[in-house]
Write a protein that holds these residues in place. Structure first.
Motif, short mmCIF file in Angstrom:
data_model
loop_
_atom_site.label_atom_id
_atom_site.label_comp_id
_atom_site.label_asym_id
_atom_site.label_seq_id
_atom_site.Cartn_x
_atom_site.Cartn_y
_atom_site.Cartn_z
N ALA A 58 43.59 43.00 43.84
CA ALA A 58 42.42 42.31 43.32
C ALA A 58 42.36 42.42 41.81
CB ALA A 58 41.15 42.89 43.94
N LEU A 59 42.66 43.62 41.28
CA LEU A 59 42.62 43.80 39.82
C LEU A 59 43.64 42.91 39.14
CD1 LEU A 59 42.14 47.63 39.38
CD2 LEU A 59 40.54 45.80 38.88
N PHE A 61 35.41 43.41 36.99
CA PHE A 61 36.65 44.08 36.62
C PHE A 61 36.32 45.46 36.05
CE2 PHE A 61 40.43 44.68 33.98
CZ PHE A 61 41.40 44.31 34.88
N MET A 68 34.89 47.85 38.68
CA MET A 68 35.89 48.36 39.61
C MET A 68 36.80 49.37 38.94
SD MET A 68 36.55 44.84 41.60
CE MET A 68 38.26 45.01 41.79
N LEU A 121 42.87 46.96 46.30
CA LEU A 121 42.18 47.05 45.01
C LEU A 121 43.12 46.66 43.88
CD1 LEU A 121 39.55 47.82 43.65
CD2 LEU A 121 40.50 50.06 43.25
N SER A 167 42.46 39.31 39.24
CA SER A 167 41.39 38.89 38.34
C SER A 167 41.89 38.81 36.91
CB SER A 167 40.17 39.80 38.46
OG SER A 167 40.55 41.14 38.40
N ALA A 168 42.72 39.77 36.49
CA ALA A 168 43.25 39.71 35.13
C ALA A 168 44.09 38.44 34.95
CB ALA A 168 44.09 40.94 34.84
N GLY A 211 37.16 28.07 39.52
CA GLY A 211 37.20 29.44 39.02
C GLY A 211 36.44 30.41 39.90
N LEU A 212 35.52 29.89 40.73
CA LEU A 212 34.73 30.79 41.57
C LEU A 212 35.54 31.37 42.72
CD1 LEU A 212 31.29 29.00 41.84
CD2 LEU A 212 32.13 30.58 40.15
N VAL A 227 33.30 37.88 36.16
CA VAL A 227 34.60 38.42 36.59
C VAL A 227 34.95 39.65 35.76
CG1 VAL A 227 37.04 37.94 36.80
CG2 VAL A 227 35.41 36.19 37.40
N LEU A 269 30.48 42.84 52.33
CA LEU A 269 31.36 42.11 51.40
C LEU A 269 32.68 41.77 52.06
CD1 LEU A 269 30.82 43.79 47.95
CD2 LEU A 269 30.01 41.61 48.77
N ILE A 322 41.82 35.18 34.93
CA ILE A 322 41.06 35.05 33.68
C ILE A 322 41.99 34.58 32.57
CG2 ILE A 322 40.05 36.42 31.85
CD1 ILE A 322 37.97 36.50 33.58
N ASP A 327 33.40 48.15 52.91
CA ASP A 327 32.06 47.66 52.68
C ASP A 327 31.89 46.45 53.60
OD1 ASP A 327 29.88 46.20 51.63
OD2 ASP A 327 30.06 47.33 49.76
N ILE A 377 38.59 39.14 44.49
CA ILE A 377 38.13 40.40 43.91
C ILE A 377 37.30 41.19 44.92
CG2 ILE A 377 36.75 41.45 42.11
CD1 ILE A 377 37.20 39.24 40.36
N LEU A 378 36.29 40.51 45.52
CA LEU A 378 35.39 41.24 46.40
C LEU A 378 36.11 41.66 47.68
CD1 LEU A 378 32.15 39.22 45.80
CD2 LEU A 378 32.71 41.48 44.96
N TRP A 380 38.19 44.66 46.80
CA TRP A 380 37.39 45.85 46.56
C TRP A 380 36.79 46.37 47.85
CZ3 TRP A 380 32.20 47.10 47.11
CH2 TRP A 380 31.81 48.31 46.51
N ILE A 413 37.98 33.03 42.79
CA ILE A 413 38.48 34.36 42.49
C ILE A 413 37.60 35.46 43.10
CG2 ILE A 413 37.26 34.44 40.30
CD1 ILE A 413 39.35 36.12 39.19
N TYR A 414 36.30 35.13 43.33
CA TYR A 414 35.43 36.17 43.87
C TYR A 414 35.85 36.60 45.27
CZ TYR A 414 32.46 35.81 39.89
OH TYR A 414 32.02 35.85 38.61
#
Lengths: 168, 345
Positions: free
Chosen positions: B156-157, A70, A73, B153, B160-161, B134-135, A66, B81, B164, B78, B141-142, B145, B137-138
């Motif tokens: 997603a950022l 991060f 990106m 974006l 993820s922050a 926890g997975l 992750v 994804l 985590i 994309d 994020i993906l 993105w 989150i992908y």
């Protein structure tokens, strides 16, 4: 049956590992690396280590990747820049990889590395965490403490690197 | 050729997996209806009213609408994804249920054998749940993105922050429970809380309530619900990471989110509120209430609690969210681990 699964996991792991270094897009690379890590976790289950498998998924897939994504990106690395910074190391890297494979092949061929697997019993699986914990805190206590110290140093170093001093 | 017992074992596992998957797939329908009803009544409105009595068929109408909607993939996205991301969000949300126990075992009348109410009792059950959850989150994020849009974006950022940061606090809370129960297996953790309400981890004074508060706050942040739904903050981000999604793909994200809410409710019950144990022994000679009813009742109470929170609390500011995670929850967890360890010696 076990061998069949081993071959499935290892083939997927190798293919995705090759894709990690061959695809152009860094985000796609990260995705293939996640797949590779998951296969390694599956192999830990085959090696009767469910604890290590769970930790592999938890730490590598769940946290490290992750942070990778991060960073990728946020930095928005151009594809060209990534290519520029890679090619000078490729010969050395290739040579090292060949040496590593040679050593591994030699050791396995001579029978120096063997890991006999016990029966897939319930008691062996249920005691897994206890066995690892006991080994870490008795037999391997010094390496364990050294590793924690290295981690601490890395942590302090990272914080020092990014710390901004207030000028006033 | 494997013998008949093995075949029946395998068949039972397959049946359990199918049953749990069907329940999880259909659960969001009543839950969306309930959530909108709760919202309506909290805000002194009626909520859904027109489709069926008390709007109970509203979820069916919504499902038809989502399925018939055009599925748009942005031109600059994309593509690979973008299509993969909803599945990446959905699969971990379902996979978590492999180790979640709903009870100990019941005997099925016709085949005369005991059937355990969980698919697998791993000795690393709680680690598995934290790792797989926890997975999810992908997908966020993906998906964010791959949409190639600034709102996605940024969402997603943020997400993820946030995930985590709060995953650390959740893990600490789980460690606390493991220290109290001396086991990583969820069946054993619930077993350690049997007897009476005084044995529940929430009443393991003084650390139990603190662990529960940490777990509750951190898991609210993990599943992106109010007051921590920053990744989809309408005021600043459009709809966050799923701004560009529509139709079925959007509903897969929503499905994952509802399943995650159910998972967190179940974990709260299993880790802190005694799982399927009754709070006290029935003094009267009435037939005892089956364990599964206690379990479902407690989980429903938590689901209602999460909905109630959603329409009661305002959203956090982003820097407040980070401060709460790193400077409040994690130090409290560290101190609490010391206290728990001292109590367990």
């Amino acid at each position: 049956m076990e061998q069949l699964f081993f071959y499935i996991f290892s083939i997927v792991a190798i293919v995705s590992a090759i894709l990690v270094v061959s695809v152009r897009n860094p985000v796609h690379s990260a995705l293939y690396l996640i797949i590779c890590f998951l296969q390694v976790a599956a192999m830990f289950v085959l090696l009767r280590s469910p604890f290590l498998a769970a930790v592999q998924v938890f730490i590598y897939v769940g946290a490290v990747m992750v942070l990778f994504l991060f960073a990728v990106m946020v930095l928005d690395l151009g594809k060209e820049r990534l290519k520029d910074s890679m090619h000078s190391q490729s010969i050395l890297g290739g040579a090292l990889a060949i040496v590593l494979f040679f050593i591994a092949f030699y050791l396995v061929y001579n029978g120096d590395i063997v890991a006999p697997l016990g029966a897939y019993t319930e008691t062996a699986l249920m005691k897994n965490t206890e066995v690892i914990g006991a080994a870490l805190y008795t037999k391997y206590i010094y390496p364990f403490e050294v590793v924690s110290l290295i981690l601490l140093v890395a942590l302090v170093g990272a914080i020092t690197l990014v710390m901004r001093h207030k000028d006033n | 050729m494997p013998d008949v017992t093995t075949l029946i074992e395998v068949l039972l596992i397959v049946i359990k997996v199918v049953v749990i998957a069907m329940i999880l797939f259909s659960l969001p329908m009543p839950l969306t209806w309930l959530e909108r009803k709760v919202a309506g009544h909290i805000q002194v409105r009626l909520g859904p009213w027109r489709v069926g009595p008390h709007g109970i068929l509203q979820a069916v109408a919504d499902a038809i609408k989502l399925m018939l909607k055009e599925d748009i993939t942005p031109d600059k996205a994309d593509k690979f994804l973008f299509r993969l991301a909803p599945l990446l969000a959905l699969v971990p949300a379902f996979a978590v249920f492999v180790t979640i126990p709903f009870g100990e075992s019941i005997s099925i009348p016709f085949i005369e054998r005991d059937v355990t109410l969980y698919i697998a009792d791993m000795n690393v059950g709680i680690l598995y749940i934290l790792a797989i959850a926890g997975l999810g989150i992908y997908g966020v994020i993906l998906g964010g993105w791959a949409s190639n849009s600034k709102y996605s974006l940024l969402g997603a950022l943020r997400s993820s922050a946030q995930m985590i940061s709060y995953e650390i606090a959740i893990s600490f809370a789980a460690i606390g429970v493991v220290m109290i129960a001396n086991s990583l297996s969820l069946v054993d953790i619930v077993g350690a809380q049997s007897g009476s309400i005084l044995n529940w981890n929430i009443l393991y004074l003084p650390v139990g309530p603190v662990w529960f508060a940490i777990f509750l706050i951190a898991s609210l942040a993990e599943i992106n619900r109010i007051p921590f739904d920053l990744p989809e903050d309408e005021g600043t981000l459009g709809a966050g990471f799923h701004t560009e999604y529509s139709g079925m793909r959007f509903s897969l994200f929503m499905l994952a989110e509802y399943v995650a809410m159910v998972t967190v409710s179940i974990l709260c019950v299993l880790l802190f509120f005694g799982g399927w144990n009754a709070p006290f022994d029935m003094p009267l000679p009435i037939p005892p209430i089956p364990a599964i009813f206690w379990f479902i009742g407690k989980v429903s109470a938590f689901i209602y609690f999460f909905m109630w929170l959603r329409f009661t609390l305002p959203r956090y500011r982003y820097d407040q969210l980070m401060t709460l995670g790193w400077k409040v929850l994690i130090p409290i967890s560290l101190v609490n681990i010391l206290v728990t360890g001292y109590m367990r010696i």
